[in-house]
Design an enzyme around this catalytic site. Structure first.
Site, PDB file in Angstrom:
ATOM      1  CG  HIS A 140      -0.345  -0.079   2.556  1.00 28.55           C
ATOM      2  ND1 HIS A 140       0.028  -1.320   3.110  1.00 28.55           N
ATOM      3  CD2 HIS A 140      -0.012   0.583   3.339  1.00 28.55           C
ATOM      4  CE1 HIS A 140       0.747  -0.897   4.173  1.00 28.55           C
ATOM      5  NE2 HIS A 140       0.830   0.017   4.424  1.00 28.55           N
ATOM      6  CG  ASP A 159       4.349  -1.275  12.163  1.00 33.43           C
ATOM      7  OD1 ASP A 159       3.586  -1.061  11.257  1.00 33.43           O
ATOM      8  OD2 ASP A 159       4.307  -0.254  13.274  1.00 33.43           O
ATOM      9  CG  LEU A 165      -0.418   5.446  14.198  1.00 30.81           C
ATOM     10  CD1 LEU A 165      -0.756   6.893  13.867  1.00 30.81           C
ATOM     11  CD2 LEU A 165      -1.361   5.124  15.594  1.00 30.81           C
ATOM     12  CE  LYS A 202      -0.113   5.017   8.467  1.00 30.36           C
ATOM     13  NZ  LYS A 202      -0.895   3.722   8.806  1.00 30.36           N
ATOM     14  NE  ARG A 215      -0.132 -41.916  -3.620  1.00 37.75           N
ATOM     15  CZ  ARG A 215       0.654 -42.303  -2.516  1.00 37.75           C
ATOM     16  NH1 ARG A 215       1.299 -41.600  -1.907  1.00 37.75           N
ATOM     17  NH2 ARG A 215      -0.018 -43.604  -2.083  1.00 37.75           N
ATOM     18  CD  GLU A 255       0.928 -26.608   3.884  1.00 40.61           C
ATOM     19  OE1 GLU A 255       0.984 -27.983   4.341  1.00 40.61           O
ATOM     20  OE2 GLU A 255       0.679 -25.522   4.646  1.00 40.61           O
ATOM     21  CG  ASP A 278      -5.006 -40.310   6.163  1.00 40.79           C
ATOM     22  OD1 ASP A 278      -4.877 -41.004   7.063  1.00 40.79           O
ATOM     23  OD2 ASP A 278      -4.263 -40.120   5.188  1.00 40.79           O
ATOM     24  NE  ARG A 300      -3.050 -42.729   1.018  1.00 45.00           N
ATOM     25  CZ  ARG A 300      -3.444 -43.010   2.227  1.00 45.00           C
ATOM     26  NH1 ARG A 300      -4.738 -42.561   2.648  1.00 45.00           N
ATOM     27  NH2 ARG A 300      -2.623 -43.594   2.848  1.00 45.00           N
TER      28      ARG A 300
END
Length: 616
Positions: free
Chosen positions: A69, A147, A179, A239, A309, A357, A414, A464
């Site tokens: 920004h 920040d 800020l 700022k 896979r 990820e 799973d 799989r």
């Protein structure tokens, strides 16, 4: 004018220009830009080695604005460097201008799109990895961070990976102006809170007054001299620095100043300093890896049972042998995605991203900035947490390849936390994306080969379970195509991956009932082969059945509906998909429970054909 005086004047120029360009449309983030102006003045004049006339020069440093920004500051830097003129600066945020509200690579000196906070530093890790481990060139990566974005978990994924890979060519600069958008940040001006955490992650830390240009100079020199670990410069700033009406005052985030002329006068007026930016070190050439020369893809015999896979891993390793620009990343599941085969064959071009990820995708984007061809893999479900990075990668015009394994209920015991059931929809929604879903090993290998040169975000969904090889090793599978595996004129059944095999079983069962089913392998989900689908719908009286191991929203069924909406033949499309939350169980049990196994496909086809007969 001595060096420090020049930096102070340049900082004021950057503030003034940030105010000026934001005043054009009365929008933007000038106060966020003003806080970091001195930090950028010193960097531009002394430490950034960059030839703006040749932005593709591999020797150039890289400057990433993670706090995207603050684009008014970035564009003001470009003006000071002579890369853009005053006239273009004042097109900021206007329709048709390349100086958009947040930077994108439409501008040649921008590597990656930023603006979604918490992403610039992870991208910087990828670029720095390319410099240190692949190009092996001395360029540096400088990342300006805000920040507020330090609250993002992705920033700390980047901190951890940068330290692990000892990226001493990476310097983060945190603009601690206290800020945020709605008030004070979590840590305010407590610089130690940032430094302590960064040190714990293995970084060299330097705390400075961000408006003391001589202190900033010393900090950058120290960062450049630091070896074996990345450096973070933590700068206390104000700022809106320099303009009494807005300096260190809340409520001015994302707002142009009310009285820009008065503010400019307060800052000493418009300046036209032109910086002679230091040129990069061109003494070394980029490193390149040896290759075998020709690509020999792995092949499998028809009828052999192989998981796609596994075929991905074998094909990727073969591609890596033939092409030295191919690199691979994985999220600590490479023994399941089979990226481990590439890692063993080409360890210098494999990067373990562990269970991170977001950093995995960001590193892939960073690597492709330098022209490398990254393939990233994980369980398909886990790319969901990196989706914002994937979305932003498209805005970055990035070319990355992602492989998601363990998709759908067919993974078995799973349970649903590991079952990607929304990944096709997720990836289809990305601008310019390609979505592939191979059904056998030979097809997978041919698609992996094509992925390497495919532009944009390319996603490969792998299965799989081991499934029968149905295609010969010499067959071709162009992206955007499909394959008709059974001819028929009563009903069209379209599937991909695991459901293609169920559809083939169903077609055999239907044949014994006197129903001829046309079975289509939609291995290219996006772009989808609309022509073949429309031809099939016409040939089978508009009776179309889709089957997918995915939620009904946004997957194969919707892709088929979109394709048929462009045709002249009215079609009745019945969509079989996973509609109830699955649990644990054997793959066959779960396919049956979801209503997407061969038996349910055959029943749905009989109903569809029977309804048509009854209607006649």
């Amino acid at each position: 004018m001595n060096e420090a005086e020049r930096w102070r004047e340049l900082g004021q120029q950057l503030r003034v220009d940030s105010i000026r360009c934001s005043a054009v449309t009365k929008s933007g983030h000038p106060t966020s830009s003003m806080s970091a102006a001195d930090l950028m003045a010193v960097l531009l004049d002394k430490y950034l080695h960059y030839d703006f006339d040749t932005p593709d020069d591999p020797h150039n440093d890289h400057l990433v604005f993670s706090k995207g920004h603050a684009s008014p500051l970035l564009y003001s830097v470009y003006r000071a460097a002579g890369a853009i003129d005053e006239q273009e600066l004042l097109t900021f945020r206007t329709f048709g201008s390349r100086l958009q509200g947040h930077p994108t690579p439409e501008i040649p000196w921008v590597d990656v799109a930023t603006g979604s906070l918490g992403q610039g530093l992870p991208y910087g890790v990828g670029i720095a990895l390319a410099g240190k481990k692949l190009d092996r060139l001395p360029y540096r990566v400088w990342v300006l961070c805000g920040d507020s974005e330090m609250a993002e978990g992705s920033m700390w994924e980047a901190f951890e990976h940068a330290a692990f890979y000892e990226l001493d060519n990476l310097t983060a600069i945190i603009d601690v102006n206290r800020l945020g958008q709605r008030g004070e940040t979590m840590h305010g001006w407590d610089l130690d809170s940032y430094a302590n955490r960064a040190q714990a992650f293995g970084w060299h830390t330097i705390e400075v007054d961000g408006h003391d240009v001589e202190a900033v100079d010393r900090a950058y020199a120290e960062a450049v001299a630091t070896s074996a670990q990345p450096t973070v410069v933590i700068a206390r700033t104000l700022k809106g620095k320099g303009v009494k009406a807005v300096e260190d005052k809340p409520g001015w985030h994302g707002k142009a100043l009310d009285n820009p002329e008065e503010a400019i006068e307060e800052l000493g007026g418009v300046r036209n300093i032109l910086v002679e930016v230091p040129k990069p070190d061109r003494s070394a050439e980029p490193h390149r890896f040896e290759t075998t020369g020709g690509l020999e893809l792995p092949t499998w015999d028809e009828g052999e049972e192989v998981a796609t896979r596994r075929a991905y891993g074998d094909a990727l390793a073969a591609l890596g042998s033939a092409r030295g620009d191919v690199v691979a990343l994985d999220g600590e599941v490479n023994n399941s995605t089979y990226a481990e085969i590439f890692a063993e064959a080409h360890p210098d071009r494999y990067f373990e991203m562990y269970i991170a990820e977001q950093q995995l995708v960001a590193a892939a984007v960073g690597l492709q900035v330098r022209g490398w061809v990254p393939f990233g893999s994980s369980f398909a479900a886990f790319f969901g947490r990196a989706y914002d990075f994937i979305r932003m990668a498209a805005i970055s015009r990035a070319n990355i390849r992602l492989c998601g394994s363990h998709a759908g209920v067919s993974i078995g015991e799973d349970g649903p936390s590991q079952m990607a059931l929304e990944d096709l929809a997720m990836m289809r929604a990305v601008h310019g994306s390609t979505v592939l879903y191979p059904s056998d090993a030979n097809q997978t290998a041919k698609l992996v080969e094509q992925m390497a040169d495919r532009e944009g975000i390319v996603f490969l969904r792998t299965t799989r379970a081991a499934t029968p090889v149905v295609y010969g090793a010499d067959e071709e599978f162009p992206i955007g195509g499909s394959r008709v595996l059974r001819e028929g004129d009563d009903v069209t059944i379209a599937g991909a991956g695991i459901t293609l095999h169920e559809a083939l079983k169903a077609a055999d069962e239907l044949e014994s009932d006197g129903i001829s089913a046309r079975v289509i392998d939609l291995y290219s989900v996006k772009p989808v082969d609309g022509e073949t689908l429309r031809t099939a719908a016409e040939a089978t009286g508009g009776r179309v059945l889709t089957v997918e191991d995915h939620w009904p929203e946004g997957g194969i069924g919707d892709a088929v509906l979109e394709a048929l909406s462009d045709g002249e033949t009215p079609a009745r499309v019945v969509r079989l998909a996973v509609r109830e939350m699955p649990g644990s169980g054997k793959p066959a049990e779960l396919l049956a429970a979801a209503g997407i196994d061969a038996e349910h496909i055959a029943d749905a086809a009989r109903t569809l054909v029977g309804a048509a007969v009854g209607a006649r």
